[in-house]
Motif scaffolding. Structure first.
Motif, PDB file in Angstrom:
ATOM      1  N   MET A   1       0.849  -1.184   0.000  1.00 30.57           N
ATOM      2  CA  MET A   1       0.000   0.000   0.000  1.00 30.57           C
ATOM      3  C   MET A   1       0.886   1.234   0.000  1.00 30.57           C
ATOM      4  O   MET A   1       1.815   1.335   0.799  1.00 30.57           O
ATOM      5  N   ASP A   2       0.594   2.179  -0.890  1.00 37.34           N
ATOM      6  CA  ASP A   2       1.343   3.433  -0.934  1.00 37.34           C
ATOM      7  C   ASP A   2       1.077   4.258   0.317  1.00 37.34           C
ATOM      8  O   ASP A   2      -0.027   4.244   0.867  1.00 37.34           O
ATOM      9  N   GLN A   3       2.060   5.007   0.740  1.00 37.20           N
ATOM     10  CA  GLN A   3       1.957   5.870   1.911  1.00 37.20           C
ATOM     11  C   GLN A   3       1.439   7.230   1.464  1.00 37.20           C
ATOM     12  O   GLN A   3       2.195   8.047   0.927  1.00 37.20           O
ATOM     13  N   ARG A   4       0.113   7.474   1.630  1.00 37.20           N
ATOM     14  CA  ARG A   4      -0.468   8.756   1.221  1.00 37.20           C
ATOM     15  C   ARG A   4      -1.877   8.897   1.779  1.00 37.20           C
ATOM     16  O   ARG A   4      -2.510   7.921   2.156  1.00 37.20           O
ATOM     17  N   ILE A   5      -2.363  10.115   1.775  1.00 32.40           N
ATOM     18  CA  ILE A   5      -3.765  10.440   2.068  1.00 32.40           C
ATOM     19  C   ILE A   5      -4.295  11.115   0.812  1.00 32.40           C
ATOM     20  O   ILE A   5      -3.690  12.071   0.316  1.00 32.40           O
ATOM     21  N   SER A   6      -5.432  10.650   0.308  1.00 34.60           N
ATOM     22  CA  SER A   6      -5.990  11.167  -0.933  1.00 34.60           C
ATOM     23  C   SER A   6      -7.128  12.155  -0.699  1.00 34.60           C
ATOM     24  O   SER A   6      -7.255  13.134  -1.424  1.00 34.60           O
ATOM     25  N   PHE A   7      -7.985  11.874   0.284  1.00 36.29           N
ATOM     26  CA  PHE A   7      -9.120  12.731   0.606  1.00 36.29           C
ATOM     27  C   PHE A   7      -9.148  12.994   2.095  1.00 36.29           C
ATOM     28  O   PHE A   7      -8.861  12.093   2.888  1.00 36.29           O
ATOM     29  N   VAL A   8      -9.540  14.188   2.475  1.00 40.46           N
ATOM     30  CA  VAL A   8      -9.940  14.507   3.839  1.00 40.46           C
ATOM     31  C   VAL A   8     -11.414  14.871   3.716  1.00 40.46           C
ATOM     32  O   VAL A   8     -11.768  15.806   2.984  1.00 40.46           O
ATOM     33  N   THR A   9     -12.281  14.119   4.380  1.00 40.24           N
ATOM     34  CA  THR A   9     -13.726  14.323   4.273  1.00 40.24           C
ATOM     35  C   THR A   9     -14.264  14.810   5.603  1.00 40.24           C
ATOM     36  O   THR A   9     -14.022  14.182   6.642  1.00 40.24           O
ATOM     37  N   LEU A  10     -14.993  15.922   5.554  1.00 33.83           N
ATOM     38  CA  LEU A  10     -15.569  16.507   6.760  1.00 33.83           C
ATOM     39  C   LEU A  10     -17.078  16.653   6.588  1.00 33.83           C
ATOM     40  O   LEU A  10     -17.536  17.186   5.575  1.00 33.83           O
ATOM     41  N   PRO A  11     -17.874  16.203   7.566  1.00 38.05           N
ATOM     42  CA  PRO A  11     -19.315  16.435   7.511  1.00 38.05           C
ATOM     43  C   PRO A  11     -19.628  17.855   7.990  1.00 38.05           C
ATOM     44  O   PRO A  11     -19.086  18.296   9.003  1.00 38.05           O
ATOM     45  N   VAL A  12     -20.494  18.560   7.252  1.00 34.74           N
ATOM     46  CA  VAL A  12     -20.795  19.956   7.591  1.00 34.74           C
ATOM     47  C   VAL A  12     -22.291  20.144   7.805  1.00 34.74           C
ATOM     48  O   VAL A  12     -23.114  19.484   7.166  1.00 34.74           O
ATOM     49  N   ALA A  13     -22.641  21.051   8.695  1.00 32.80           N
ATOM     50  CA  ALA A  13     -24.038  21.270   9.064  1.00 32.80           C
ATOM     51  C   ALA A  13     -24.795  22.077   8.016  1.00 32.80           C
ATOM     52  O   ALA A  13     -25.987  21.854   7.798  1.00 32.80           O
ATOM     53  N   ASP A  14     -24.146  23.021   7.361  1.00 38.56           N
ATOM     54  CA  ASP A  14     -24.816  23.924   6.414  1.00 38.56           C
ATOM     55  C   ASP A  14     -23.931  24.039   5.177  1.00 38.56           C
ATOM     56  O   ASP A  14     -23.036  24.883   5.121  1.00 38.56           O
ATOM     57  N   LEU A  15     -24.173  23.168   4.198  1.00 39.19           N
ATOM     58  CA  LEU A  15     -23.312  23.123   3.018  1.00 39.19           C
ATOM     59  C   LEU A  15     -23.265  24.458   2.267  1.00 39.19           C
ATOM     60  O   LEU A  15     -22.182  24.886   1.861  1.00 39.19           O
ATOM     61  N   PRO A  16     -24.385  25.179   2.079  1.00 37.88           N
ATOM     62  CA  PRO A  16     -24.285  26.487   1.410  1.00 37.88           C
ATOM     63  C   PRO A  16     -23.398  27.483   2.166  1.00 37.88           C
ATOM     64  O   PRO A  16     -22.627  28.226   1.559  1.00 37.88           O
ATOM     65  N   ALA A  17     -23.474  27.491   3.497  1.00 37.57           N
ATOM     66  CA  ALA A  17     -22.606  28.385   4.289  1.00 37.57           C
ATOM     67  C   ALA A  17     -21.155  27.964   4.155  1.00 37.57           C
ATOM     68  O   ALA A  17     -20.250  28.811   4.040  1.00 37.57           O
ATOM     69  N   THR A  18     -20.906  26.658   4.159  1.00 39.31           N
ATOM     70  CA  THR A  18     -19.546  26.141   3.985  1.00 39.31           C
ATOM     71  C   THR A  18     -19.017  26.520   2.609  1.00 39.31           C
ATOM     72  O   THR A  18     -17.868  26.931   2.460  1.00 39.31           O
ATOM     73  N   ARG A  19     -19.856  26.407   1.593  1.00 37.14           N
ATOM     74  CA  ARG A  19     -19.479  26.790   0.231  1.00 37.14           C
ATOM     75  C   ARG A  19     -19.079  28.265   0.180  1.00 37.14           C
ATOM     76  O   ARG A  19     -18.061  28.634  -0.393  1.00 37.14           O
ATOM     77  N   GLU A  60     -24.018   7.384   4.134  1.00 36.54           N
ATOM     78  CA  GLU A  60     -22.982   6.510   3.583  1.00 36.54           C
ATOM     79  C   GLU A  60     -22.071   5.916   4.643  1.00 36.54           C
ATOM     80  O   GLU A  60     -21.704   4.750   4.586  1.00 36.54           O
ATOM     81  N   VAL A  61     -21.692   6.725   5.618  1.00 39.93           N
ATOM     82  CA  VAL A  61     -20.653   6.332   6.570  1.00 39.93           C
ATOM     83  C   VAL A  61     -21.219   5.740   7.856  1.00 39.93           C
ATOM     84  O   VAL A  61     -20.618   4.870   8.455  1.00 39.93           O
ATOM     85  N   GLY A  62     -22.373   6.214   8.278  1.00 36.50           N
ATOM     86  CA  GLY A  62     -22.958   5.763   9.534  1.00 36.50           C
ATOM     87  C   GLY A  62     -23.270   6.940  10.434  1.00 36.50           C
ATOM     88  O   GLY A  62     -22.918   8.079  10.137  1.00 36.50           O
ATOM     89  N   GLU A  63     -23.922   6.649  11.536  1.00 37.29           N
ATOM     90  CA  GLU A  63     -24.350   7.685  12.475  1.00 37.29           C
ATOM     91  C   GLU A  63     -23.157   8.467  13.010  1.00 37.29           C
ATOM     92  O   GLU A  63     -22.125   7.900  13.373  1.00 37.29           O
TER      93      GLU A  63
END
Length: 141
Positions: A1-19, A60-63
């Protein structure tokens, strides 16, 4: 397995505000956007910041577990000089972030400060004079 991180995924409460914060406020560019679900921003040569609507994320991920305090995660944006730390913190403040710790010299020799995005995720803005600090900066020229 290559040593790397490809995505950092964060759940957000208000996607339009985050945008608004990341795209309008910080001036970043979306790479993929599914309204009401996810916003993906390329943040490095092989790295994507994926900002998901909390409900879509949990399907997708769970509670999700959450509680009082700071999310147990920090993200970092390294820069080439201490002055750039203060400049990035000012940009984040102008975009609506709260600066939770202004830039200061650290015992380990660097200079860092922190801001919180709309969901409270902490971003460290850092100048690290060591080899590891130079490793994460984009190449000049």
């Amino acid at each position: 397995m290559d040593q790397r991180i490809s995505f950092v995924t964060l759940p957000v409460a208000d996607l339009p505000a985050t945008r608004r914060f990341y795209l309008t406020g910080l001036g970043w560019e979306a790479h993929v956007e599914v309204p009401g679900e996810v916003l993906m921003i390329r943040t490095g040569q092989h790295l994507v910041l994926s900002l998901w609507d909390r409900a879509a994320f949990s399907r997708e991920v769970g509670e999700l577990q959450s509680g009082p305090g700071v999310p147990p995660l920090t993200l970092a944006h390294n820069v080439a000089t201490p002055a750039e730390v203060d400049e990035v913190l000012a940009t984040a403040r102008g975009a609506g972030a709260s600066v939770v710790q202004p830039g200061e010299h650290r015992d380990w020799g660097g200079y860092t400060g922190y801001f919180a995005d709309p969901d409270g995720f902490r971003w460290e803005v850092a100048w690290n004079p060591g080899e590891i600090g130079r490793l994460v900066l984009p190449e000049e020229g």
